[in-house]
Design a protein around this motif. Structure first.
Motif, mmCIF file in Angstrom:
data_model
loop_
_atom_site.group_PDB
_atom_site.id
_atom_site.type_symbol
_atom_site.label_atom_id
_atom_site.label_comp_id
_atom_site.label_asym_id
_atom_site.label_seq_id
_atom_site.Cartn_x
_atom_site.Cartn_y
_atom_site.Cartn_z
ATOM 1 N N UNK A 108 34.272 40.177 32.656
ATOM 2 C CA UNK A 108 35.002 39.221 33.506
ATOM 3 C C UNK A 108 34.423 39.201 34.929
ATOM 4 N N UNK A 109 33.281 39.824 35.104
ATOM 5 C CA UNK A 109 32.585 39.931 36.388
ATOM 6 C C UNK A 109 33.367 40.755 37.414
ATOM 7 N N UNK A 110 34.292 41.598 36.933
ATOM 8 C CA UNK A 110 35.048 42.485 37.805
ATOM 9 C C UNK A 110 34.220 43.726 38.124
ATOM 10 N N UNK A 111 34.282 44.157 39.372
ATOM 11 C CA UNK A 111 33.649 45.411 39.753
ATOM 12 C C UNK A 111 34.624 46.559 39.471
ATOM 13 N N UNK A 112 34.259 47.736 39.921
ATOM 14 C CA UNK A 112 35.135 48.887 39.745
ATOM 15 C C UNK A 112 36.283 48.940 40.728
ATOM 16 N N UNK A 113 36.388 47.947 41.614
ATOM 17 C CA UNK A 113 37.485 47.880 42.581
ATOM 18 C C UNK A 113 38.389 46.705 42.221
ATOM 19 N N UNK A 114 39.683 46.927 42.246
ATOM 20 C CA UNK A 114 40.659 45.928 41.833
ATOM 21 C C UNK A 114 40.544 44.652 42.669
ATOM 22 N N UNK A 115 40.459 43.513 41.981
ATOM 23 C CA UNK A 115 40.426 42.225 42.664
ATOM 24 C C UNK A 115 39.120 41.891 43.346
ATOM 25 N N UNK A 116 38.081 42.677 43.092
ATOM 26 C CA UNK A 116 36.764 42.418 43.686
ATOM 27 C C UNK A 116 35.760 42.149 42.565
ATOM 28 N N UNK A 117 35.022 41.065 42.704
ATOM 29 C CA UNK A 117 34.106 40.603 41.668
ATOM 30 C C UNK A 117 32.692 40.484 42.254
ATOM 31 N N UNK A 118 31.713 40.356 41.375
ATOM 32 C CA UNK A 118 30.328 40.119 41.811
ATOM 33 C C UNK A 118 29.644 39.219 40.805
ATOM 34 N N UNK A 174 41.450 32.950 29.465
ATOM 35 C CA UNK A 174 40.644 33.959 28.774
ATOM 36 C C UNK A 174 39.190 33.530 28.804
ATOM 37 N N UNK A 175 38.369 34.352 29.381
ATOM 38 C CA UNK A 175 36.937 34.047 29.466
ATOM 39 C C UNK A 175 36.168 35.347 29.557
ATOM 40 N N UNK A 176 35.006 35.370 28.940
ATOM 41 C CA UNK A 176 34.177 36.577 28.967
ATOM 42 C C UNK A 176 32.720 36.178 29.017
ATOM 43 N N UNK A 225 26.034 30.629 34.693
ATOM 44 C CA UNK A 225 26.882 30.978 33.552
ATOM 45 C C UNK A 225 27.972 31.968 33.972
ATOM 46 N N UNK A 226 27.608 32.917 34.808
ATOM 47 C CA UNK A 226 28.591 33.865 35.322
ATOM 48 C C UNK A 226 29.644 33.162 36.168
ATOM 49 N N UNK A 227 29.227 32.204 36.989
ATOM 50 C CA UNK A 227 30.161 31.473 37.846
ATOM 51 C C UNK A 227 31.201 30.730 37.020
ATOM 52 N N UNK A 228 30.783 30.153 35.915
ATOM 53 C CA UNK A 228 31.725 29.422 35.059
ATOM 54 C C UNK A 228 32.756 30.366 34.459
ATOM 55 N N UNK A 229 32.299 31.521 33.981
ATOM 56 C CA UNK A 229 33.218 32.498 33.403
ATOM 57 C C UNK A 229 34.182 33.028 34.469
ATOM 58 N N UNK A 230 33.674 33.353 35.636
ATOM 59 C CA UNK A 230 34.518 33.901 36.689
ATOM 60 C C UNK A 230 35.562 32.885 37.135
ATOM 61 N N UNK A 231 35.185 31.626 37.245
ATOM 62 C CA UNK A 231 36.147 30.594 37.625
ATOM 63 C C UNK A 231 37.266 30.503 36.594
ATOM 64 N N UNK A 232 36.904 30.550 35.332
ATOM 65 C CA UNK A 232 37.909 30.510 34.269
ATOM 66 C C UNK A 232 38.840 31.714 34.371
ATOM 67 N N UNK A 233 38.278 32.877 34.612
ATOM 68 C CA UNK A 233 39.081 34.095 34.734
ATOM 69 C C UNK A 233 40.019 34.012 35.934
ATOM 70 N N UNK A 234 39.507 33.547 37.064
ATOM 71 C CA UNK A 234 40.339 33.429 38.257
ATOM 72 C C UNK A 234 41.428 32.375 38.091
ATOM 73 N N UNK A 235 41.225 31.442 37.168
ATOM 74 C CA UNK A 235 42.237 30.428 36.871
ATOM 75 C C UNK A 235 43.279 30.940 35.888
#
Length: 405
Positions: A263-273, A306-308, A293-303
């Motif tokens: 989900x492009x999540x880092x090891x810190x809560x609420x922080x992505x890369x 379910x996206x991976x 491709x990562x941007x599309x998945x992250x946008x879906x996740x932030x919305x």
């Protein structure tokens, strides 16, 4: 009330993320984009076109200022973020107050590598990475300065081509036995070398730089074999390194890049890369398409959907020194695969298709890349090619593959 979402980095990955968010989460976030380059996000791939005088600098901007305004995005460019405070959920920006965030996306890209050789700090040693570098290189070319470019990957070739076309005498040094060795096989690399040399660029392969010559400024380059090349400037384009400094200092887990999950999540809560700074399943892609491709998945996740992100099939489809070059998939092949090749060096064309179990798994094209996207689709979709195999080297059939099958 909208949730605060801050994106650090105003490059191609950040622009695509904002675009994707506008489609699926408009109004959900109050978005701010902070970047240290003093301009709107632009297409970095076209820097060499600006250097070569083929494109104006303003023409490579991805979106105009009103596009960002219409989406309610606060832009801060020319601002370097100095610190991420994970606990307090804020960023510290040079000469400004702290910026609070609820969610944070690190899209900090990469930094150019600098050779660890004597003389690298001399005046006249430059990199080729952003528009500020282009302005400096244009000055060199206008003065007809002798330039040595170190690095025969994409960046080095683009710098060499742009400089040569702008009027500078250029020598390109590459450590490996062929140009763009990560994207091309030996035959494709040999053809590209000959085509690049026809542009007036001198190319030296298996060339290891031992030191940069000069007292106060660059006077030349010495290779490990003792050969010396006179130069007024040296351009370092020998690779990039993910920009992980902010994350590392903030205690966010890093390896070569900033480590992220599906989900492009880092090891810190609420922080992505995402993009070049991110490392997913041990891979830092360093290419535009995976970032998109990562941007599309992250946008879906932030919305809240379910996206991976499962990784990308890497592909290169560019004009390199004015020459069409494409590669994708497992183009080197294996014991289980077979290769179909067409080589016409007189016309500057090379094609290689790698087939395994009735499917296209890799391809390399130099000179003629008209069917690149078709081949890429076959590779990514793992379609059976039995119906078109005998003709596919010569271009996409008139009927769609599914109909032919």
């Amino acid at each position: 009330m909208s949730e605060s979402l801050v994106i650090v980095g105003n490059g191609m990955a950040a622009a695509r993320l904002v675009d994707e968010l506008a489609k699926v989460a408009l109004g959900r976030y109050a978005v701010a984009v902070i970047g240290d380059e003093p301009r709107l996000a632009y297409n970095r791939v076209l820097l060499s076109s600006v250097l070569a005088g083929e494109t104006a600098s303003h023409e490579i901007e991805l979106k105009p200022a009103n596009w960002w305004r219409d989406r309610g995005v606060t832009l801060k460019y020319g601002c370097a973020v100095g610190e991420v405070d994970v606990g307090r959920r804020e960023l510290k920006i040079a000469n400004e107050e702290s910026v609070h965030f609820s969610k944070l996306v690190l899209a900090t890209g990469s930094n150019p590598l600098r050779l660890n050789v004597p003389g690298v700090e001399l005046t006249g040693v430059h990199t080729f990475r952003d528009t500020r570098d282009v302005d400096l290189l244009l000055t060199l070319a206008a003065g007809k300065k002798r330039v040595v470019v170190v690095g025969g990957g994409l960046l080095g070739l683009e710098a060499a081509y742009g400089l040569a076309k702008a009027g500078a005498p250029v020598t390109l040094l590459h450590l490996m036995d062929r140009l763009m060795e990560r994207q091309l096989d030996a035959s494709a690399g040999a053809l590209l070398k000959s085509l690049v040399e026809k542009k007036g660029i001198k190319v030296l392969l298996n060339a290891s730089t031992s030191r940069i010559l000069g007292e106060n400024r660059v006077e030349g380059v010495e290779l490990n074999d003792g050969q010396q090349i006179e130069a007024d400037a040296v351009i370092l384009a020998a690779g990039i390194r993910p920009n992980i400094g902010l994350a590392k200092e903030a205690g966010i887990p890093v390896n070569r890049g900033i480590i992220v999950n599906d989900q492009l999540e880092t090891g810190a809560d609420g922080i992505f890369a995402l993009g070049e700074c991110a490392e997913h399943r041990g891979i830092c892609y360093g290419l535009v398409e995976p970032a998109y491709e990562q941007a599309k998945v992250l946008a879906q996740h932030l919305a809240g959907r379910n996206a991976a992100y499962g990784g990308s099939v890497t592909a290169t489809n560019l004009k390199v020194s004015g020459v069409g070059v494409f590669s994708a998939g497992e183009f080197m092949g294996s014991d289980r695969s077979e290769a179909v090749m067409l080589s016409d060096f007189r016309r500057g064309i090379y094609k290689k298709l790698v087939i395994e179990d009735g499917r296209l798994i890799g391809a390399v094209l130099v000179g003629d890349t008209a069917d690149a996207l078709w081949y890429l689709g076959l590779i990514r979709n793992r379609e059976n090619i039995a119906a078109v195999r005998k003709d596919m080297m010569f271009g996409r059939p008139a009927a769609p593959l599914a109909a032919a099958a």
